[in-house]
Every structure is written in structure tokens, then in C-alpha cells.
Design a protein around this motif. Structure first.
Motif, PDB file in Angstrom:
ATOM      1  N   PHE A   9      26.879 -21.545 -26.709  1.00 29.33           N
ATOM      2  CA  PHE A   9      27.085 -22.159 -25.396  1.00 29.33           C
ATOM      3  C   PHE A   9      26.119 -21.570 -24.361  1.00 29.33           C
ATOM      4  O   PHE A   9      25.548 -22.295 -23.549  1.00 29.33           O
ATOM      5  CB  PHE A   9      28.532 -21.967 -24.953  1.00 29.33           C
ATOM      6  CG  PHE A   9      28.816 -22.524 -23.593  1.00 29.33           C
ATOM      7  CD1 PHE A   9      28.845 -23.882 -23.380  1.00 29.33           C
ATOM      8  CD2 PHE A   9      29.047 -21.680 -22.516  1.00 29.33           C
ATOM      9  CE1 PHE A   9      29.101 -24.407 -22.121  1.00 29.33           C
ATOM     10  CE2 PHE A   9      29.295 -22.181 -21.257  1.00 29.33           C
ATOM     11  CZ  PHE A   9      29.334 -23.553 -21.057  1.00 29.33           C
ATOM     12  N   LEU A  10      25.926 -20.259 -24.395  1.00 27.68           N
ATOM     13  CA  LEU A  10      24.994 -19.619 -23.467  1.00 27.68           C
ATOM     14  C   LEU A  10      23.564 -20.085 -23.685  1.00 27.68           C
ATOM     15  O   LEU A  10      22.793 -20.213 -22.734  1.00 27.68           O
ATOM     16  CB  LEU A  10      25.067 -18.100 -23.605  1.00 27.68           C
ATOM     17  CG  LEU A  10      26.252 -17.428 -22.942  1.00 27.68           C
ATOM     18  CD1 LEU A  10      26.259 -15.945 -23.283  1.00 27.68           C
ATOM     19  CD2 LEU A  10      26.213 -17.629 -21.455  1.00 27.68           C
ATOM     20  N   SER A  11      23.208 -20.356 -24.924  1.00 32.90           N
ATOM     21  CA  SER A  11      21.850 -20.838 -25.179  1.00 32.90           C
ATOM     22  C   SER A  11      21.638 -22.223 -24.578  1.00 32.90           C
ATOM     23  O   SER A  11      20.538 -22.531 -24.124  1.00 32.90           O
ATOM     24  CB  SER A  11      21.559 -20.863 -26.671  1.00 32.90           C
ATOM     25  OG  SER A  11      22.274 -21.911 -27.302  1.00 32.90           O
ATOM     26  N   ALA A  12      22.680 -23.042 -24.564  1.00 26.77           N
ATOM     27  CA  ALA A  12      22.568 -24.353 -23.913  1.00 26.77           C
ATOM     28  C   ALA A  12      22.355 -24.173 -22.413  1.00 26.77           C
ATOM     29  O   ALA A  12      21.569 -24.903 -21.796  1.00 26.77           O
ATOM     30  CB  ALA A  12      23.811 -25.187 -24.184  1.00 26.77           C
ATOM     31  N   ILE A  13      23.023 -23.198 -21.836  1.00 26.71           N
ATOM     32  CA  ILE A  13      22.834 -22.920 -20.411  1.00 26.71           C
ATOM     33  C   ILE A  13      21.434 -22.371 -20.155  1.00 26.71           C
ATOM     34  O   ILE A  13      20.748 -22.794 -19.220  1.00 26.71           O
ATOM     35  CB  ILE A  13      23.906 -21.930 -19.914  1.00 26.71           C
ATOM     36  CG1 ILE A  13      25.272 -22.590 -19.932  1.00 26.71           C
ATOM     37  CG2 ILE A  13      23.577 -21.427 -18.519  1.00 26.71           C
ATOM     38  CD1 ILE A  13      26.410 -21.642 -19.651  1.00 26.71           C
ATOM     39  N   PHE A  14      20.984 -21.449 -21.016  1.00 27.88           N
ATOM     40  CA  PHE A  14      19.658 -20.853 -20.838  1.00 27.88           C
ATOM     41  C   PHE A  14      18.546 -21.870 -20.990  1.00 27.88           C
ATOM     42  O   PHE A  14      17.500 -21.756 -20.369  1.00 27.88           O
ATOM     43  CB  PHE A  14      19.427 -19.720 -21.834  1.00 27.88           C
ATOM     44  CG  PHE A  14      20.235 -18.483 -21.566  1.00 27.88           C
ATOM     45  CD1 PHE A  14      20.667 -18.179 -20.294  1.00 27.88           C
ATOM     46  CD2 PHE A  14      20.558 -17.633 -22.594  1.00 27.88           C
ATOM     47  CE1 PHE A  14      21.409 -17.041 -20.047  1.00 27.88           C
ATOM     48  CE2 PHE A  14      21.298 -16.492 -22.366  1.00 27.88           C
ATOM     49  CZ  PHE A  14      21.722 -16.193 -21.093  1.00 27.88           C
ATOM     50  N   SER A  15      18.740 -22.860 -21.834  1.00 27.99           N
ATOM     51  CA  SER A  15      17.657 -23.808 -22.079  1.00 27.99           C
ATOM     52  C   SER A  15      17.645 -24.967 -21.094  1.00 27.99           C
ATOM     53  O   SER A  15      16.618 -25.628 -20.946  1.00 27.99           O
ATOM     54  CB  SER A  15      17.743 -24.345 -23.503  1.00 27.99           C
ATOM     55  OG  SER A  15      18.902 -25.118 -23.661  1.00 27.99           O
ATOM     56  N   THR A  16      18.745 -25.236 -20.389  1.00 31.35           N
ATOM     57  CA  THR A  16      18.762 -26.378 -19.475  1.00 31.35           C
ATOM     58  C   THR A  16      18.633 -25.990 -18.005  1.00 31.35           C
ATOM     59  O   THR A  16      17.980 -26.697 -17.246  1.00 31.35           O
ATOM     60  CB  THR A  16      20.041 -27.206 -19.651  1.00 31.35           C
ATOM     61  OG1 THR A  16      21.170 -26.366 -19.464  1.00 31.35           O
ATOM     62  CG2 THR A  16      20.081 -27.855 -20.997  1.00 31.35           C
TER      63      THR A  16
END
Length: 79
Positions: A9-16
Motif C-alpha cells: 500500500f505504501l508503494s502505491a502512495i510513493f509512486s503516485t
């Protein structure tokens, strides 16, 4: 296992979030890789010295979830 999903989930936040403007992708990518390598170095050096590392075990799963999520996002963008 929850840490793995939280990392995903954090990676989705980091990438968007930072790429909304389009000019921060390289900077944020290098920061994520640097923090990942620092965490990896700390986790595995501590793991060799001590046998009780339950919090670091969760941090390692969080780190793996972030890496996995970034790879999945990269494959989505590449197709």
C-alpha cells in the motif's frame, strides 16, 4: 504478513503522490532506493549479531512489500 500488505500500500502512495507534477520521479526514486539500502544494511547486520529481531522482521517485510509494489507498478506502466 500484514507488514507485507502495508508495504504494498505504501508503494502505491510513493509512486503516485510525488509523480503528480512529473518532475520529482527521479529524485523520489533515488530516495526510496537509498532508504531501502540503508534499511537492508541495518536489518541484515543486526540479524548477524543478535537472534531476537522481531521488530526488524516486520520492518523487513514492510521493505519487501514496498519493493514488490514498485515492481508491480513498473510492470503496469510498461504494458
Amino acid at each position: 504478513m500484514t507488514s507485507l500488505f502495508a508495504g504494498f500500500f505504501l508503494s502505491a502512495i510513493f509512486s503516485t503522490m510525488p509523480s503528480q507534477t512529473g518532475d520529482w520521479e527521479i529524485v523520489i526514486g533515488s530516495i526510496i532506493v537509498t532508504l531501502n539500502e540503508i534499511a537492508s544494511n541495518y536489518i541484515y547486520s543486526y540479524k548477524k549479531k543478535h537472534s531476537n529481531f522481531s521488530i526488524l522482521y516486520l520492518l523487513n517485510f514492510l521493505r519487501i512489500g514496498i519493493i514488490y509494489g514498485l515492481f508491480v507498478d513498473a510492470f503496469k506502466l510498461g504494458s
